[in-house]
Each structure stands twice: as C-alpha cells, then as structure tokens.
Design an enzyme around this catalytic site. Structure first.
Site, mmCIF file in Angstrom:
data_model
loop_
_atom_site.group_PDB
_atom_site.id
_atom_site.type_symbol
_atom_site.label_atom_id
_atom_site.label_comp_id
_atom_site.label_asym_id
_atom_site.label_seq_id
_atom_site.Cartn_x
_atom_site.Cartn_y
_atom_site.Cartn_z
ATOM 1 N N LYS A 17 0.826 -1.217 0.000
ATOM 2 C CA LYS A 17 0.000 0.000 0.000
ATOM 3 C C LYS A 17 0.856 1.262 0.000
ATOM 4 O O LYS A 17 0.575 2.199 -0.721
ATOM 5 C CB LYS A 17 -0.913 0.052 1.240
ATOM 6 C CG LYS A 17 -1.995 -0.977 1.264
ATOM 7 C CD LYS A 17 -3.050 -0.636 2.306
ATOM 8 C CE LYS A 17 -2.520 -0.517 3.721
ATOM 9 N NZ LYS A 17 -2.073 -1.780 4.318
ATOM 10 N N ARG A 93 -9.743 1.547 9.711
ATOM 11 C CA ARG A 93 -9.250 0.229 10.096
ATOM 12 C C ARG A 93 -10.362 -0.565 10.775
ATOM 13 O O ARG A 93 -10.198 -1.756 11.012
ATOM 14 C CB ARG A 93 -8.116 0.387 11.107
ATOM 15 C CG ARG A 93 -6.724 0.591 10.501
ATOM 16 C CD ARG A 93 -5.929 -0.619 10.729
ATOM 17 N NE ARG A 93 -4.500 -0.652 10.830
ATOM 18 C CZ ARG A 93 -3.546 0.067 10.304
ATOM 19 N NH1 ARG A 93 -3.804 1.106 9.602
ATOM 20 N NH2 ARG A 93 -2.286 -0.235 10.477
ATOM 21 N N ARG A 130 11.112 -5.767 5.241
ATOM 22 C CA ARG A 130 10.809 -4.357 4.991
ATOM 23 C C ARG A 130 11.693 -3.430 5.812
ATOM 24 O O ARG A 130 11.910 -3.644 6.997
ATOM 25 C CB ARG A 130 9.341 -4.081 5.325
ATOM 26 C CG ARG A 130 8.986 -2.606 5.248
ATOM 27 C CD ARG A 130 7.525 -2.389 5.164
ATOM 28 N NE ARG A 130 6.859 -2.531 6.455
ATOM 29 C CZ ARG A 130 5.561 -2.326 6.627
ATOM 30 N NH1 ARG A 130 4.802 -1.995 5.597
ATOM 31 N NH2 ARG A 130 5.018 -2.463 7.807
ATOM 32 N N ARG A 162 11.142 -0.998 11.077
ATOM 33 C CA ARG A 162 10.157 -0.379 11.972
ATOM 34 C C ARG A 162 10.097 -1.138 13.287
ATOM 35 O O ARG A 162 10.246 -2.348 13.316
ATOM 36 C CB ARG A 162 8.771 -0.427 11.309
ATOM 37 C CG ARG A 162 8.555 0.709 10.351
ATOM 38 C CD ARG A 162 7.310 0.563 9.536
ATOM 39 N NE ARG A 162 6.130 0.129 10.280
ATOM 40 C CZ ARG A 162 4.895 0.204 9.790
ATOM 41 N NH1 ARG A 162 4.687 0.715 8.587
ATOM 42 N NH2 ARG A 162 3.879 -0.209 10.476
ATOM 43 N N ARG A 173 -0.509 -7.956 14.342
ATOM 44 C CA ARG A 173 -1.153 -7.026 13.413
ATOM 45 C C ARG A 173 -1.924 -7.766 12.320
ATOM 46 O O ARG A 173 -3.002 -7.349 11.924
ATOM 47 C CB ARG A 173 -0.104 -6.095 12.791
ATOM 48 C CG ARG A 173 0.307 -4.989 13.751
ATOM 49 C CD ARG A 173 1.701 -4.494 13.488
ATOM 50 N NE ARG A 173 1.834 -3.870 12.201
ATOM 51 C CZ ARG A 173 2.940 -3.929 11.446
ATOM 52 N NH1 ARG A 173 3.986 -4.614 11.853
ATOM 53 N NH2 ARG A 173 2.987 -3.311 10.303
HETATM 54 P P1 AMP Z 1 0.488 1.342 9.556
HETATM 55 O O1 AMP Z 1 1.685 2.134 9.170
HETATM 56 O O2 AMP Z 1 -0.735 1.712 8.749
HETATM 57 O O3 AMP Z 1 0.731 -0.157 9.562
HETATM 58 O O4 AMP Z 1 0.118 1.749 11.073
HETATM 59 C C1 AMP Z 1 1.026 1.506 12.117
HETATM 60 C C2 AMP Z 1 0.278 1.427 13.438
HETATM 61 O O5 AMP Z 1 -0.373 2.687 13.701
HETATM 62 C C3 AMP Z 1 -0.828 0.394 13.486
HETATM 63 O O6 AMP Z 1 -0.340 -0.912 13.788
HETATM 64 C C4 AMP Z 1 -1.714 0.959 14.595
HETATM 65 O O7 AMP Z 1 -1.140 0.752 15.868
HETATM 66 C C5 AMP Z 1 -1.641 2.464 14.329
HETATM 67 N N1 AMP Z 1 -2.708 2.917 13.398
HETATM 68 C C6 AMP Z 1 -2.543 3.438 12.150
HETATM 69 N N2 AMP Z 1 -3.726 3.745 11.600
HETATM 70 C C7 AMP Z 1 -4.665 3.408 12.519
HETATM 71 C C8 AMP Z 1 -6.095 3.463 12.527
HETATM 72 N N3 AMP Z 1 -6.800 3.914 11.476
HETATM 73 N N4 AMP Z 1 -6.731 3.025 13.645
HETATM 74 C C9 AMP Z 1 -6.048 2.573 14.710
HETATM 75 N N5 AMP Z 1 -4.704 2.482 14.771
HETATM 76 C C10 AMP Z 1 -4.009 2.901 13.673
#
Ligand code: AMP
Length: 218
Positions: A17, A93, A130, A162, A173
């Site tokens: 993404k 989400r 990654r 990360r 996750r």
């Molecule tokens: P991502 O980079 O999209 O994988 O987001 C990293 C982390 O940020 C996720 O594992 C969540 O802990 C938090 N996060 C990001 N977007 C959301 C969302 N829309 N709702 C809740 N937590 C979020």
C-alpha cells in the site's frame, strides 16, 4: 489534465500500500494520507499523542477510534484534500471508523475503495524484509547486501526496520487485520464501493491495475 481522486486503499500490512499510494498520489496529484505516518511523526516529535500511540503501536494494537477519527477529520478539512481529493492509507481500520468517515465525507463522497489483495504468506515474507526511511517514509526491501549505515535514496535519512516489524508484532497485526479490518471489506462491498485489485506482480503491473480500477469507476 488528470482529475483528482478520493480513494481508500485497504490491504494487509505489507501488501504494498505504501509504495502504491506514493505513486497514486503523484499520478492523481492528491495527498497521500497515511494514519500510520501521522502517528509515527507524532512519536518522533514526542507529543502527547505520540507518547500514547507509541506503546499501542509497538505492541501491534490499534489506537482508539475517537482519536483516529479526529486526526482524519482535521486532515481532510485542509485545502488540498477539499480540492483535488486524497488517498487514505491505513484508515479506516474498523467499521466504526468507516461509518465516521462516511459522515465526514457526506458532501463529497469517496470515488472508490480498493482492496489490494496479497496472500498472507507473501505478506509475511515482505514484512520481515521491509525497511523504512525514518524521515520520509520511503519503503525498501532488505537483501542483506546493503552498506551500513543505510541512507535513503530520496532524502538521505536513516533507513531502518520499523519497531513494529518484529515477528511478534507482525503476527498480532495480521490477526487484528483479519478480525477488525476485513469486516470493512464487507461493509464497502455491500454498499457497492469496493474493487478488489490483485497486488501480486511488479510495482508497475500493480500500479496500472490500480489506475485502471479508479478510472473505470468514475
Ligand atoms: P500502519 O503504518 O498503517 O501499519 O500503522 C502503524 C500502526 O499505527 C498500526 O499498527 C496501529 O497501531 C496504528 N494505526 C494506524 N492507523 C490506525 C487506525 N486507522 N486506527 C487505529 N490504529 C491505527
């Protein structure tokens, strides 16, 4: 002239993404709004939001809906998003976030919601390799042959793993994705807004599938 777009990209972590959103954002000339990037920036700044989000993120959990909806409501009210549109990555989400987003965007509804489909075995492989630039968020795949310290080709920042790409957090996750995020796919399918795009292939192949999907829906 390329028209703008109002898009959501759904897909498992590691489906590509981030990479595709960066390209789509240049193509449609709209901001790429990644809620994960917003939270990581808050963590770097050491703000109150960042301190709260860090422990949730490191454990692979989800930050509360109310906080996330507030962040997105504010970001979508800005001029760029109000004008040409946006690409949302990582939001919504959960179904309550999707319902709140429908209220926020009632005046200018979404064009399309894309589910970027990649099998979980492939996503697991990609996530463990990654690496991400901590300054601009560009994604890389580690091969083991990189010179260290690894610097970003785009901005010269440090490229690192990360904190939430550890095997435990990745597992959590992906489980959470199945439980909380896959119902969203149903939510958008039922309301006729979902297009499923095959995310397996070269970045160019996937990008062309995505732009075709957007264009054919408008
Ligand atoms: P991502 O980079 O999209 O994988 O987001 C990293 C982390 O940020 C996720 O594992 C969540 O802990 C938090 N996060 C990001 N977007 C959301 C969302 N829309 N709702 C809740 N937590 C979020």
């Amino acid at each position: 002239m390329v028209p703008g777009a109002r898009l959501i990209l759904l897909g498992r972590q590691g489906a590509g993404k981030g990479t595709q959103c960066a390209r789509l954002s240049r193509h449609f000339v709209v901001p790429h709004i990644s809620t994960g990037d917003v939270l990581r920036a808050a963590v770097r700044e050491g703000s109150e939001l960042g301190r709260m989000a860090k422990s949730v993120m490191d454990g692979g959990g989800l930050v509360g809906d109310e906080i996330m909806v507030g962040i997105v409501r504010h970001r979508l009210s800005q001029t760029d998003a109000q004008g040409r549109g946006y690409i949302l990555d990582g939001f919504p989400r959960t179904v309550p976030q999707a319902i709140a987003l429908d209220e926020i965007t009632a005046d200018r509804p979404l064009d399309v919601v894309i589910d970027l489909e990649v099998p979980s075995e492939l996503v697991l492989q990609r996530l463990s390799a990654r690496r991400v630039c901590r300054d601009c968020g560009t994604n890389y795949i580690a091969t083991g042959a990189e010179h260290l310290p690894w610097l970003c080709d785009v901005c010269g920042g440090d490229v690192m793993q990360r904190d939430d790409d550890t095997p435990e957090a990745i597992g959590k996750r992906l489980d959470l994705y199945e439980q909380q995020t896959s119902p969203l796919i149903e939510f958008y399918a039922e309301t006729g807004r979902l297009v499923v795009v095959d995310g397996v292939g070269t970045p160019d192949q996937v990008f062309h599938r995505l732009t075709d999907a957007v264009t054919s829906r408008r």
